[in-house]
Design an enzyme around this catalytic site. Structure first.
Site, PDB file in Angstrom:
ATOM      1  N   ASP A   1      49.477  41.984  30.652  1.00 29.28           N
ATOM      2  CA  ASP A   1      50.124  41.187  29.187  1.00 29.28           C
ATOM      3  C   ASP A   1      49.540  41.687  27.981  1.00 29.28           C
ATOM      4  O   ASP A   1      48.489  41.237  27.213  1.00 29.28           O
ATOM      5  CB  ASP A   1      49.380  39.621  29.282  1.00 29.28           C
ATOM      6  CG  ASP A   1      49.746  39.121  30.731  1.00 29.28           C
ATOM      7  OD1 ASP A   1      51.062  38.719  30.949  1.00 29.28           O
ATOM      8  OD2 ASP A   1      48.943  38.955  31.602  1.00 29.28           O
TER       9      ASP A   1
ATOM     10  N   GLU B   1      42.732  38.687  42.295  1.00 27.66           N
ATOM     11  CA  GLU B   1      42.126  38.779  40.811  1.00 27.66           C
ATOM     12  C   GLU B   1      41.013  37.828  40.710  1.00 27.66           C
ATOM     13  O   GLU B   1      39.717  38.183  40.617  1.00 27.66           O
ATOM     14  CB  GLU B   1      43.256  38.322  40.031  1.00 27.66           C
ATOM     15  CG  GLU B   1      43.121  38.509  38.467  1.00 27.66           C
ATOM     16  CD  GLU B   1      44.025  37.824  37.749  1.00 27.66           C
ATOM     17  OE1 GLU B   1      45.121  37.035  38.131  1.00 27.66           O
ATOM     18  OE2 GLU B   1      44.184  38.393  36.446  1.00 27.66           O
TER      19      GLU B   1
ATOM     20  N   HIS C   1      50.406  39.045  43.237  1.00 27.50           N
ATOM     21  CA  HIS C   1      48.992  38.890  42.777  1.00 27.50           C
ATOM     22  C   HIS C   1      48.041  38.429  43.870  1.00 27.50           C
ATOM     23  O   HIS C   1      48.358  37.564  44.311  1.00 27.50           O
ATOM     24  CB  HIS C   1      48.892  38.087  41.326  1.00 27.50           C
ATOM     25  CG  HIS C   1      49.399  38.612  40.150  1.00 27.50           C
ATOM     26  ND1 HIS C   1      50.785  39.320  40.295  1.00 27.50           N
ATOM     27  CD2 HIS C   1      49.068  38.731  39.237  1.00 27.50           C
ATOM     28  CE1 HIS C   1      50.906  39.458  38.920  1.00 27.50           C
ATOM     29  NE2 HIS C   1      49.935  39.211  38.120  1.00 27.50           N
TER      30      HIS C   1
ATOM     31  N   HIS D   1      52.710  46.689  36.761  1.00 24.67           N
ATOM     32  CA  HIS D   1      52.116  45.486  36.463  1.00 24.67           C
ATOM     33  C   HIS D   1      52.229  45.122  35.048  1.00 24.67           C
ATOM     34  O   HIS D   1      51.224  45.367  34.481  1.00 24.67           O
ATOM     35  CB  HIS D   1      50.750  45.460  37.035  1.00 24.67           C
ATOM     36  CG  HIS D   1      50.203  44.155  37.241  1.00 24.67           C
ATOM     37  ND1 HIS D   1      49.110  43.706  37.899  1.00 24.67           N
ATOM     38  CD2 HIS D   1      50.545  42.898  36.492  1.00 24.67           C
ATOM     39  CE1 HIS D   1      48.704  42.353  37.857  1.00 24.67           C
ATOM     40  NE2 HIS D   1      49.323  41.737  37.047  1.00 24.67           N
TER      41      HIS D   1
ATOM     42  N   HIS E   1      53.863  41.725  32.863  1.00 26.37           N
ATOM     43  CA  HIS E   1      54.510  40.504  32.383  1.00 26.37           C
ATOM     44  C   HIS E   1      55.442  40.712  31.498  1.00 26.37           C
ATOM     45  O   HIS E   1      54.808  40.597  30.380  1.00 26.37           O
ATOM     46  CB  HIS E   1      53.472  39.151  32.647  1.00 26.37           C
ATOM     47  CG  HIS E   1      52.789  39.262  33.884  1.00 26.37           C
ATOM     48  ND1 HIS E   1      53.132  38.311  34.868  1.00 26.37           N
ATOM     49  CD2 HIS E   1      51.624  39.608  34.123  1.00 26.37           C
ATOM     50  CE1 HIS E   1      52.245  38.601  35.792  1.00 26.37           C
ATOM     51  NE2 HIS E   1      51.378  39.298  35.658  1.00 26.37           N
TER      52      HIS E   1
HETATM   53  N1  HPA Z   1      47.501  36.808  36.667  1.00 25.92           N
HETATM   54  C1  HPA Z   1      48.207  35.801  37.257  1.00 25.92           C
HETATM   55  N2  HPA Z   1      49.261  35.305  36.430  1.00 25.92           N
HETATM   56  C2  HPA Z   1      49.811  35.872  35.646  1.00 25.92           C
HETATM   57  C3  HPA Z   1      48.931  36.920  34.813  1.00 25.92           C
HETATM   58  C4  HPA Z   1      47.782  37.590  35.366  1.00 25.92           C
HETATM   59  O1  HPA Z   1      47.187  38.434  34.867  1.00 25.92           O
HETATM   60  N3  HPA Z   1      49.688  37.109  33.611  1.00 25.92           N
HETATM   61  C5  HPA Z   1      50.784  36.419  33.615  1.00 25.92           C
HETATM   62  N4  HPA Z   1      50.662  35.831  34.434  1.00 25.92           N
HETATM   63 ZN    ZN Z   2      49.378  39.864  36.136  1.00 23.54          ZN
END
Ligand code: HPA
Ligand code: ZN
Length: 334
Positions: A271, A192, A189, A9, A11
């Site tokens: 990230d 979250e 995703h 995971h 980006h």
């Molecule tokens: N969540 C959703 N979208 C995203 C994230 C994340 O943590 N990082 C980059 N795009």
């Molecule tokens: Zn993410």
């Protein structure tokens, strides 16, 4: 030597460190609305996912050429290698680049210049996962999948990211069906910031094999039971959860309870340039703050390879798993 691990995971645009952002801005004649790297770092205080995404998309303005994407990926791979990452399944957000006039070819070819040589240069095997922005339309996702067709030999799967609440998985049923028909692996995703129902929908409607984050499954015991029974991996990102206020503090993170419940958890950085740490930093943080034992950390590393899309190279997976079992913990854990 750090614990060998897979990162599932991540980006790639979220690995843009302030120093590289300014270097690329200068190279491309782009003016950033920040005086210097310190001023930019001061903007790294987030209220929630959206406040982070605003900065994340803003800084992408510096990514313009194949060389920019190559440099970005090489910088990540070098840092990841130093933290024990042996295999990385890397997300990218093509719609955020297409919208700025940067073509799919520039993004994929640029990333591939680094990824194609990553095993030799960094000792990291890689896969590429193309994410759709869930706050864009379903039609835009379909157009993006179409634009990726010439590059499918380099793309292993599709994912779903960006602002979650109000954009349920079902919105992307058609594009996930089309991706499955093309032989692409599927992740998304879910859970979250969005509710546990989004996790169920990602599994049942999109057919995902792995859930990114998935933290809010804990609100639904029947869903937890299902995730355990079906061995659905969750790609957790503890430092991200703290920075985006999904949890109050790292000490409150439910990772230990999730492992105790039998969930197939992995630990990842999301990230890392924005959230204060790469994969090994996340492992070190959960060891230090949540008191995870060395055997729990070994379980997380084992899970990362079990959950990875290495079905086309089981020999490699077996080698990595053997490295995990043979690993001897030293004084510093990461
Ligand atoms: N969540 C959703 N979208 C995203 C994230 C994340 O943590 N990082 C980059 N795009
Ligand atoms: Zn993410």
């Amino acid at each position: 030597m750090p614990l060998p691990k897979a990162e599932l995971h991540l980006h790639i645009e979220g690995t843009l460190e302030p120093e590289l952002a300014f270097e690329l801005a200068a190279r491309n004649g782009v003016t950033l609305p920040y005086a210097d790297t310190d001023t930019l770092r001061e903007a790294y205080r987030f209220e929630d996912l959206q406040s982070f995404l605003n900065l994340y998309y803003e800084l992408m303005a510096v990514l313009r050429t194949e060389r920019d994407f190559e440099d970005l990926a090489n910088a990540y791979l070098a840092r990841a290698a130093a933290q024990g990452v042996r295999h990385a399944e890397i997300f990218f957000d093509p719609q955020a680049h297409l919208a700025r006039g940067v073509s799919m070819g520039t993004v994929v070819e640029g990333l591939w210049r680094a990824l194609g040589r990553s095993a030799e240069n960094h000792g990291i095997s890689t896969r590429l996962i193309m994410c759709f922005l869930r706050d864009e339309s379903a039609e835009s996702a379909l157009t993006t999948l179409d634009a990726a067709k010439p590059y499918l030999d380099r793309i292993t799967g599709v994912g779903l990211d960006s602002a979650e609440v109000g954009h349920p998985p079902v919105k992307f049923r058609a594009v996930y069906e089309a991706a499955a028909a093309l032989g692409l692996r599927r992740v998304a995703h879910a859970g979250e910031e969005g509710p546990p129902e989004y996790i169920t929908e990602a599994l049942d409607v999109l057919g995902v094999e792995r859930v990114d984050h998935g933290l809010r499954c804990l609100e639904d015991p029947a869903l937890v039971e299902r995730l355990v029974r079906e061995r659905i991996p969750l790609t957790l990102c503890p430092l991200s959860n703290v920075r985006l206020r999904t949890v109050d503090t790292l000490a409150d993170h439910p990772l230990p309870a999730m492992l105790d419940a039998g969930l197939l958890c992995t630990v990842n950085s999301d990230d890392p340039a924005y959230f204060g740490g790469y994969a090994g930093d996340n492992f070190a943080a959960v060891h230090r703050t949540l008191g995870l034992t060395e055997e729990r950390l070994r379980e997380l590393a084992r899970n990362s390879f079990l959950a990875s899309f290495l079905e086309d190279d089981e020999e490699r997976r077996a080698r990595y798993l053997a490295e995990v079992e043979a690993y001897q913990f030293g004084d510093a854990v990461s």
